[in-house]
Design a protein around this motif. Structure first.
Motif, short mmCIF file in Angstrom:
data_model
loop_
_atom_site.label_atom_id
_atom_site.label_comp_id
_atom_site.label_asym_id
_atom_site.label_seq_id
_atom_site.Cartn_x
_atom_site.Cartn_y
_atom_site.Cartn_z
N ILE A 53 0.86 -1.35 0.20
CA ILE A 53 -0.05 0.02 0.03
C ILE A 53 0.85 0.98 0.04
O ILE A 53 1.62 1.52 0.87
N ASN A 54 0.81 2.01 -1.35
CA ASN A 54 1.58 3.27 -1.13
C ASN A 54 0.85 4.42 -0.52
O ASN A 54 -0.22 4.61 -0.92
N ASP A 55 1.31 4.44 0.72
CA ASP A 55 0.58 5.67 1.55
C ASP A 55 1.05 7.03 1.28
O ASP A 55 1.35 7.84 2.09
N GLY A 56 0.81 7.45 -0.11
CA GLY A 56 1.12 8.69 -0.54
C GLY A 56 2.69 9.09 -0.33
O GLY A 56 2.72 10.42 0.27
N SER A 57 3.41 8.22 -0.80
CA SER A 57 4.96 8.58 -0.46
C SER A 57 5.33 9.84 -1.29
O SER A 57 4.76 10.15 -2.58
N ARG A 316 -5.84 5.76 -5.82
CA ARG A 316 -5.66 6.36 -7.29
C ARG A 316 -5.51 5.23 -8.28
O ARG A 316 -6.09 5.36 -9.20
N GLN A 317 -4.84 4.20 -7.96
CA GLN A 317 -4.60 3.21 -9.11
C GLN A 317 -4.38 1.92 -8.30
O GLN A 317 -3.61 2.04 -7.18
N THR A 318 -4.36 0.78 -9.07
CA THR A 318 -3.87 -0.46 -8.49
C THR A 318 -3.02 -1.05 -9.59
O THR A 318 -3.43 -0.80 -10.80
N ILE A 319 -2.04 -1.84 -8.96
CA ILE A 319 -1.28 -2.54 -10.04
C ILE A 319 -0.98 -3.93 -9.70
O ILE A 319 -0.77 -4.35 -8.62
N GLY A 320 -1.32 -4.75 -10.89
CA GLY A 320 -0.98 -6.04 -10.58
C GLY A 320 -1.95 -6.99 -10.06
O GLY A 320 -1.90 -8.25 -9.95
#
Ligand code: UDP
Ligand code: MG
Length: 335
Positions: A53-57, A316-320
Protein backbone atom coordinates in the motif's frame (compact mmCIF):
# COMPACT_ATOMS: atom_id res chain seq x y z
CA UNK A 1 -10.50 -22.61 5.13
CA UNK A 2 -11.32 -24.42 8.36
CA UNK A 3 -8.66 -25.70 10.74
CA UNK A 4 -8.95 -29.26 9.45
CA UNK A 5 -8.23 -28.17 5.89
CA UNK A 6 -5.36 -26.02 7.12
CA UNK A 7 -3.75 -28.93 8.88
CA UNK A 8 -4.30 -31.20 5.92
CA UNK A 9 -2.18 -28.95 3.71
CA UNK A 10 1.30 -30.41 3.48
CA UNK A 11 4.58 -28.56 4.04
CA UNK A 12 4.27 -26.36 0.99
CA UNK A 13 1.23 -24.97 -0.69
CA UNK A 14 -2.42 -25.78 -0.38
CA UNK A 15 -3.34 -22.29 0.65
CA UNK A 16 -2.88 -18.71 -0.35
CA UNK A 17 -0.68 -16.39 1.68
CA UNK A 18 -0.98 -12.60 1.58
CA UNK A 19 1.65 -10.28 2.95
CA UNK A 20 0.44 -6.73 3.43
CA UNK A 21 2.92 -3.88 3.71
CA UNK A 22 1.92 -0.26 4.35
CA UNK A 23 4.62 1.87 2.78
CA UNK A 24 5.37 5.53 3.25
CA UNK A 25 8.63 6.98 1.94
CA UNK A 26 10.65 3.80 2.11
CA UNK A 27 12.74 4.08 -1.06
CA UNK A 28 15.85 3.14 0.90
CA UNK A 29 14.36 0.01 2.45
CA UNK A 30 11.88 -1.33 -0.08
CA UNK A 31 14.23 -3.36 -2.29
CA UNK A 32 15.86 -5.16 0.61
CA UNK A 33 12.36 -5.80 1.88
CA UNK A 34 11.36 -7.70 -1.26
CA UNK A 35 14.73 -9.45 -1.42
CA UNK A 36 14.31 -10.84 2.05
CA UNK A 37 10.58 -11.50 2.10
CA UNK A 38 10.10 -13.18 -1.27
CA UNK A 39 12.30 -16.30 -0.71
CA UNK A 40 10.71 -16.90 2.68
CA UNK A 41 7.19 -16.62 1.30
CA UNK A 42 8.21 -18.84 -1.60
CA UNK A 43 9.46 -21.51 0.79
CA UNK A 44 6.04 -21.66 2.45
CA UNK A 45 3.79 -21.62 -0.57
CA UNK A 46 4.10 -20.85 -4.24
CA UNK A 47 0.74 -19.17 -4.08
CA UNK A 48 1.59 -15.99 -2.26
CA UNK A 49 1.14 -12.29 -2.90
CA UNK A 50 2.70 -9.17 -1.47
CA UNK A 51 0.17 -6.35 -1.33
CA UNK A 52 1.99 -3.03 -1.05
CA UNK A 53 0.00 0.00 0.00
CA UNK A 54 1.68 3.18 -1.11
CA UNK A 55 0.51 5.61 1.55
CA UNK A 56 1.10 8.76 -0.47
CA UNK A 57 4.89 8.54 -0.52
CA UNK A 58 6.61 11.70 -1.67
CA UNK A 59 9.94 10.10 -2.60
CA UNK A 60 10.79 7.51 -5.26
CA UNK A 61 8.89 4.70 -3.53
CA UNK A 62 6.07 4.48 -6.05
CA UNK A 63 8.44 4.34 -9.02
CA UNK A 64 10.31 1.46 -7.41
CA UNK A 65 7.08 -0.34 -6.61
CA UNK A 66 5.91 0.06 -10.20
CA UNK A 67 9.06 -1.46 -11.66
CA UNK A 68 9.08 -4.32 -9.19
CA UNK A 69 5.40 -5.07 -9.76
CA UNK A 70 5.96 -5.09 -13.52
CA UNK A 71 8.51 -7.90 -13.22
CA UNK A 72 6.82 -9.96 -10.51
CA UNK A 73 3.10 -10.73 -10.79
CA UNK A 74 2.99 -11.67 -7.13
CA UNK A 75 3.80 -8.14 -6.06
CA UNK A 76 0.70 -5.96 -6.14
CA UNK A 77 0.40 -2.27 -5.49
CA UNK A 78 -2.46 -0.22 -4.15
CA UNK A 79 -1.63 3.42 -4.61
CA UNK A 80 -3.57 5.72 -2.29
CA UNK A 81 -4.38 9.28 -3.30
CA UNK A 82 -2.49 10.79 -0.37
CA UNK A 83 -1.02 9.88 2.97
CA UNK A 84 -3.84 8.45 5.05
CA UNK A 85 -1.68 7.05 7.85
CA UNK A 86 -0.51 3.58 8.63
CA UNK A 87 -3.76 2.38 10.15
CA UNK A 88 -5.81 3.31 7.09
CA UNK A 89 -3.17 1.95 4.73
CA UNK A 90 -3.32 -1.31 6.60
CA UNK A 91 -7.11 -1.35 6.34
CA UNK A 92 -6.77 -0.88 2.59
CA UNK A 93 -4.29 -3.74 2.50
CA UNK A 94 -6.67 -6.07 4.31
CA UNK A 95 -9.42 -5.10 1.88
CA UNK A 96 -7.34 -5.95 -1.15
CA UNK A 97 -5.57 -9.05 0.17
CA UNK A 98 -7.10 -12.32 -0.99
CA UNK A 99 -5.13 -14.91 0.99
CA UNK A 100 -6.42 -17.60 3.32
CA UNK A 101 -3.85 -16.26 5.75
CA UNK A 102 -2.93 -12.57 5.80
CA UNK A 103 0.13 -11.11 7.48
CA UNK A 104 0.62 -7.35 7.80
CA UNK A 105 4.26 -6.39 8.16
CA UNK A 106 6.33 -3.20 8.08
CA UNK A 107 8.36 -2.44 5.01
CA UNK A 108 11.39 -1.42 7.07
CA UNK A 109 11.96 -5.08 8.04
CA UNK A 110 11.34 -4.38 11.69
CA UNK A 111 8.91 -7.26 11.58
CA UNK A 112 11.40 -10.00 10.76
CA UNK A 113 10.04 -12.08 7.85
CA UNK A 114 11.98 -15.07 9.21
CA UNK A 115 9.12 -15.46 11.69
CA UNK A 116 6.54 -16.01 8.97
CA UNK A 117 7.00 -19.82 8.82
CA UNK A 118 6.47 -19.98 12.57
CA UNK A 119 3.32 -17.87 12.31
CA UNK A 120 1.99 -20.12 9.57
CA UNK A 121 2.84 -23.20 11.63
CA UNK A 122 0.72 -21.98 14.54
CA UNK A 123 -2.08 -21.03 12.17
CA UNK A 124 -2.00 -24.51 10.72
CA UNK A 125 -2.29 -25.88 14.23
CA UNK A 126 -5.76 -24.35 14.36
CA UNK A 127 -5.28 -20.80 15.62
CA UNK A 128 -7.15 -17.98 13.89
CA UNK A 129 -4.76 -15.24 14.89
CA UNK A 130 -1.10 -15.61 15.70
CA UNK A 131 0.49 -12.62 17.38
CA UNK A 132 4.16 -11.78 17.24
CA UNK A 133 4.98 -10.17 20.56
CA UNK A 134 8.14 -8.13 21.21
CA UNK A 135 10.27 -9.71 23.86
CA UNK A 136 12.15 -6.50 24.45
CA UNK A 137 12.16 -3.04 22.96
CA UNK A 138 15.85 -2.34 22.95
CA UNK A 139 15.59 -1.08 19.38
CA UNK A 140 13.37 1.80 20.52
CA UNK A 141 14.56 4.96 22.18
CA UNK A 142 14.32 5.25 25.99
CA UNK A 143 11.54 7.81 25.78
CA UNK A 144 9.50 5.71 23.37
CA UNK A 145 9.93 2.67 25.57
CA UNK A 146 8.78 4.52 28.67
CA UNK A 147 5.85 5.95 26.80
CA UNK A 148 4.87 2.55 25.44
CA UNK A 149 4.97 1.03 28.91
CA UNK A 150 2.74 3.80 30.30
CA UNK A 151 0.37 3.51 27.37
CA UNK A 152 -0.12 -0.22 27.78
CA UNK A 153 -0.65 0.19 31.50
CA UNK A 154 -3.27 2.91 31.05
CA UNK A 155 -5.13 1.16 28.29
CA UNK A 156 -4.95 -2.12 30.20
CA UNK A 157 -6.76 -0.47 33.11
CA UNK A 158 -9.29 1.47 31.07
CA UNK A 159 -10.29 -0.73 28.20
CA UNK A 160 -12.99 -3.34 28.34
CA UNK A 161 -10.99 -5.81 26.28
CA UNK A 162 -7.41 -6.51 27.32
CA UNK A 163 -4.94 -5.37 24.67
CA UNK A 164 -1.87 -7.60 24.70
CA UNK A 165 1.32 -5.72 25.63
CA UNK A 166 3.88 -5.10 22.96
CA UNK A 167 2.00 -6.80 20.16
CA UNK A 168 2.11 -4.58 17.10
CA UNK A 169 0.37 -5.08 13.80
CA UNK A 170 2.71 -7.93 12.93
CA UNK A 171 0.56 -11.03 13.19
CA UNK A 172 -1.11 -13.66 11.10
CA UNK A 173 -4.81 -13.28 10.43
CA UNK A 174 -7.02 -16.06 9.19
CA UNK A 175 -9.42 -15.13 6.38
CA UNK A 176 -12.32 -15.28 8.84
CA UNK A 177 -10.59 -12.70 11.02
CA UNK A 178 -10.03 -10.44 8.03
CA UNK A 179 -13.69 -10.70 7.09
CA UNK A 180 -14.61 -9.87 10.68
CA UNK A 181 -12.42 -6.76 10.60
CA UNK A 182 -14.20 -5.63 7.46
CA UNK A 183 -17.46 -5.66 9.40
CA UNK A 184 -16.27 -3.03 11.84
CA UNK A 185 -17.58 0.28 10.58
CA UNK A 186 -15.54 2.73 12.63
CA UNK A 187 -13.46 5.51 11.10
CA UNK A 188 -10.98 5.79 13.89
CA UNK A 189 -8.89 2.75 13.17
CA UNK A 190 -7.03 1.81 16.29
CA UNK A 191 -5.86 -1.51 14.96
CA UNK A 192 -4.40 -2.93 18.17
CA UNK A 193 -7.73 -2.40 19.89
CA UNK A 194 -9.71 -3.72 16.95
CA UNK A 195 -7.63 -6.90 16.84
CA UNK A 196 -8.12 -7.39 20.56
CA UNK A 197 -11.85 -6.75 20.38
CA UNK A 198 -12.36 -9.46 17.76
CA UNK A 199 -11.52 -12.38 19.99
CA UNK A 200 -11.01 -15.63 18.02
CA UNK A 201 -8.57 -18.30 18.97
CA UNK A 202 -5.16 -16.71 19.43
CA UNK A 203 -1.61 -17.85 19.90
CA UNK A 204 1.59 -15.87 20.37
CA UNK A 205 5.20 -16.15 19.45
CA UNK A 206 7.89 -13.82 20.78
CA UNK A 207 10.70 -12.04 19.01
CA UNK A 208 13.22 -9.30 19.48
CA UNK A 209 12.41 -6.29 17.37
CA UNK A 210 15.38 -5.24 15.25
CA UNK A 211 16.18 -1.72 14.16
CA UNK A 212 14.84 -0.54 10.81
CA UNK A 213 17.19 -1.42 7.95
CA UNK A 214 17.15 2.01 6.32
CA UNK A 215 15.33 5.31 6.39
CA UNK A 216 13.80 6.95 9.44
CA UNK A 217 10.79 6.25 11.62
CA UNK A 218 7.71 8.22 10.63
CA UNK A 219 6.50 8.58 14.19
CA UNK A 220 7.09 11.81 16.01
CA UNK A 221 6.39 12.25 19.71
CA UNK A 222 3.28 14.23 18.87
CA UNK A 223 1.95 11.55 16.50
CA UNK A 224 2.50 8.95 19.17
CA UNK A 225 0.65 11.06 21.70
CA UNK A 226 -2.29 11.48 19.34
CA UNK A 227 -2.18 7.78 18.59
CA UNK A 228 -2.37 7.01 22.30
CA UNK A 229 -5.29 9.44 22.76
CA UNK A 230 -7.08 7.80 19.88
CA UNK A 231 -6.49 4.40 21.37
CA UNK A 232 -7.87 5.38 24.72
CA UNK A 233 -10.86 7.37 23.52
CA UNK A 234 -11.89 4.83 20.91
CA UNK A 235 -11.83 1.91 23.32
CA UNK A 236 -12.95 3.28 26.65
CA UNK A 237 -15.55 5.68 27.95
CA UNK A 238 -14.00 5.77 31.40
CA UNK A 239 -12.43 9.23 30.88
CA UNK A 240 -15.96 10.52 30.37
CA UNK A 241 -17.47 8.76 33.35
CA UNK A 242 -14.74 9.84 35.73
CA UNK A 243 -16.10 13.39 35.71
CA UNK A 244 -19.38 12.37 37.25
CA UNK A 245 -17.57 11.01 40.27
CA UNK A 246 -15.05 13.84 40.37
CA UNK A 247 -17.89 16.38 40.30
CA UNK A 248 -19.78 14.50 42.98
CA UNK A 249 -16.72 14.47 45.22
CA UNK A 250 -16.12 18.19 44.75
CA UNK A 251 -19.78 19.00 45.39
CA UNK A 252 -19.74 16.96 48.60
CA UNK A 253 -16.58 18.72 49.76
CA UNK A 254 -18.04 22.10 48.91
CA UNK A 255 -21.21 21.29 50.82
CA UNK A 256 -19.28 20.25 53.92
CA UNK A 257 -17.22 23.42 53.71
CA UNK A 258 -20.38 25.48 53.38
CA UNK A 259 -21.71 24.04 56.63
CA UNK A 260 -18.42 24.86 58.31
CA UNK A 261 -18.57 28.47 57.08
CA UNK A 262 -22.17 28.96 58.17
CA UNK A 263 -21.41 27.49 61.55
CA UNK A 264 -18.32 29.67 61.92
CA UNK A 265 -20.20 32.80 60.94
CA UNK A 266 -22.95 32.05 63.45
CA UNK A 267 -20.58 31.29 66.30
CA UNK A 268 -17.67 33.69 65.75
CA UNK A 269 -19.34 36.33 63.60
CA UNK A 270 -18.21 37.45 60.17
CA UNK A 271 -14.46 37.47 59.54
CA UNK A 272 -12.49 39.23 56.80
CA UNK A 273 -13.25 37.66 53.40
CA UNK A 274 -10.37 35.51 52.15
CA UNK A 275 -9.54 36.81 48.72
CA UNK A 276 -6.45 34.59 48.07
CA UNK A 277 -8.21 31.35 48.95
CA UNK A 278 -11.24 32.41 46.95
CA UNK A 279 -9.29 33.21 43.82
CA UNK A 280 -7.13 30.08 43.99
CA UNK A 281 -10.11 27.81 44.44
CA UNK A 282 -11.89 29.59 41.61
CA UNK A 283 -8.94 29.24 39.25
CA UNK A 284 -8.30 25.65 40.20
CA UNK A 285 -11.83 24.53 39.56
CA UNK A 286 -12.14 26.51 36.32
CA UNK A 287 -9.11 24.53 35.21
CA UNK A 288 -10.69 21.27 36.25
CA UNK A 289 -13.85 22.27 34.42
CA UNK A 290 -11.94 22.95 31.25
CA UNK A 291 -10.17 19.58 31.40
CA UNK A 292 -13.57 17.95 31.69
CA UNK A 293 -14.84 19.90 28.70
CA UNK A 294 -11.69 19.03 26.77
CA UNK A 295 -12.21 15.34 27.33
CA UNK A 296 -15.80 15.63 26.27
CA UNK A 297 -14.54 17.47 23.20
CA UNK A 298 -12.21 14.58 22.39
CA UNK A 299 -15.17 12.23 22.26
CA UNK A 300 -17.42 14.68 20.50
CA UNK A 301 -14.77 15.18 17.83
CA UNK A 302 -14.61 11.47 17.25
CA UNK A 303 -18.38 11.21 17.06
CA UNK A 304 -18.24 14.00 14.46
CA UNK A 305 -15.72 12.08 12.39
CA UNK A 306 -17.73 8.87 12.67
CA UNK A 307 -21.04 10.39 11.60
CA UNK A 308 -19.52 11.92 8.48
CA UNK A 309 -19.04 8.37 7.23
CA UNK A 310 -16.22 9.23 4.91
CA UNK A 311 -14.31 6.39 3.31
CA UNK A 312 -11.16 5.44 5.17
CA UNK A 313 -8.95 5.82 2.14
CA UNK A 314 -9.11 6.57 -1.57
CA UNK A 315 -7.32 4.57 -4.22
CA UNK A 316 -5.63 6.34 -7.12
CA UNK A 317 -4.63 3.19 -8.97
CA UNK A 318 -3.96 -0.47 -8.45
CA UNK A 319 -1.20 -2.44 -10.11
CA UNK A 320 -0.93 -6.18 -10.57
CA UNK A 321 -4.38 -7.33 -9.50
CA UNK A 322 -5.73 -9.92 -11.94
CA UNK A 323 -9.39 -9.03 -11.57
CA UNK A 324 -9.76 -5.38 -10.72
CA UNK A 325 -10.86 -5.62 -7.09
CA UNK A 326 -14.21 -4.02 -6.54
CA UNK A 327 -13.70 -0.76 -4.71
CA UNK A 328 -14.58 -1.69 -1.14
CA UNK A 329 -17.69 0.31 -0.44
CA UNK A 330 -18.60 -2.11 2.28
CA UNK A 331 -18.72 0.52 4.99
CA UNK A 332 -21.73 2.19 3.41
CA UNK A 333 -24.43 0.57 5.40
CA UNK A 334 -27.99 1.50 4.61
CA UNK A 335 -29.60 1.01 7.94
N1 UDP B 1 3.82 3.96 7.37
C1 UDP B 1 2.73 4.27 6.55
N2 UDP B 1 2.11 5.48 6.68
C2 UDP B 1 2.50 6.39 7.62
C3 UDP B 1 3.58 6.06 8.48
C4 UDP B 1 4.21 4.83 8.33
O1 UDP B 1 2.33 3.48 5.70
O2 UDP B 1 1.90 7.45 7.69
C5 UDP B 1 4.49 2.65 7.22
C6 UDP B 1 5.99 2.71 7.08
O3 UDP B 1 6.36 2.86 5.73
C7 UDP B 1 6.42 1.37 7.62
C8 UDP B 1 5.40 1.10 8.70
O4 UDP B 1 4.27 1.91 8.40
O5 UDP B 1 6.33 0.33 6.66
C9 UDP B 1 5.93 1.41 10.09
O6 UDP B 1 6.36 2.75 10.14
P1 UDP B 1 7.65 3.19 10.96
O7 UDP B 1 8.76 2.24 10.74
O8 UDP B 1 7.91 4.62 10.62
O9 UDP B 1 7.13 3.08 12.45
P2 UDP B 1 7.92 2.47 13.71
O10 UDP B 1 8.47 1.14 13.29
O11 UDP B 1 8.99 3.45 14.02
O12 UDP B 1 6.89 2.36 14.78
MG1 MG C 1 9.64 0.79 11.77
Amino acid sequence: MNPQERMAGSGSGGFRLSLVAPIYNEEAAILSFFARVAPIAESITADYEIVCINDGSTDGTLAILETVAATDPRIKVVDLTRRFGKECALTAGLDFASGDAVIPLDADLQDPPELIPELVEKWRAGNDMVLAVRRDRSSDTRAKRGFARLFYRVIGRLGEVPIPDDAGDFRLLDRRVVEAIKLLPERTRFMKGIFAWLGFRQATITYVRPRRVAGVSKWRAWTLWNFALEGITSFSTLPLRVWTYGGLLVALGAFAYMIVIIWRTLVFGRDVPGYPSLISILLFFSGVNMIGLGIMGEYLGRVFIEVKRRPLYLVRQTIGFATPPEAPQRRERHD
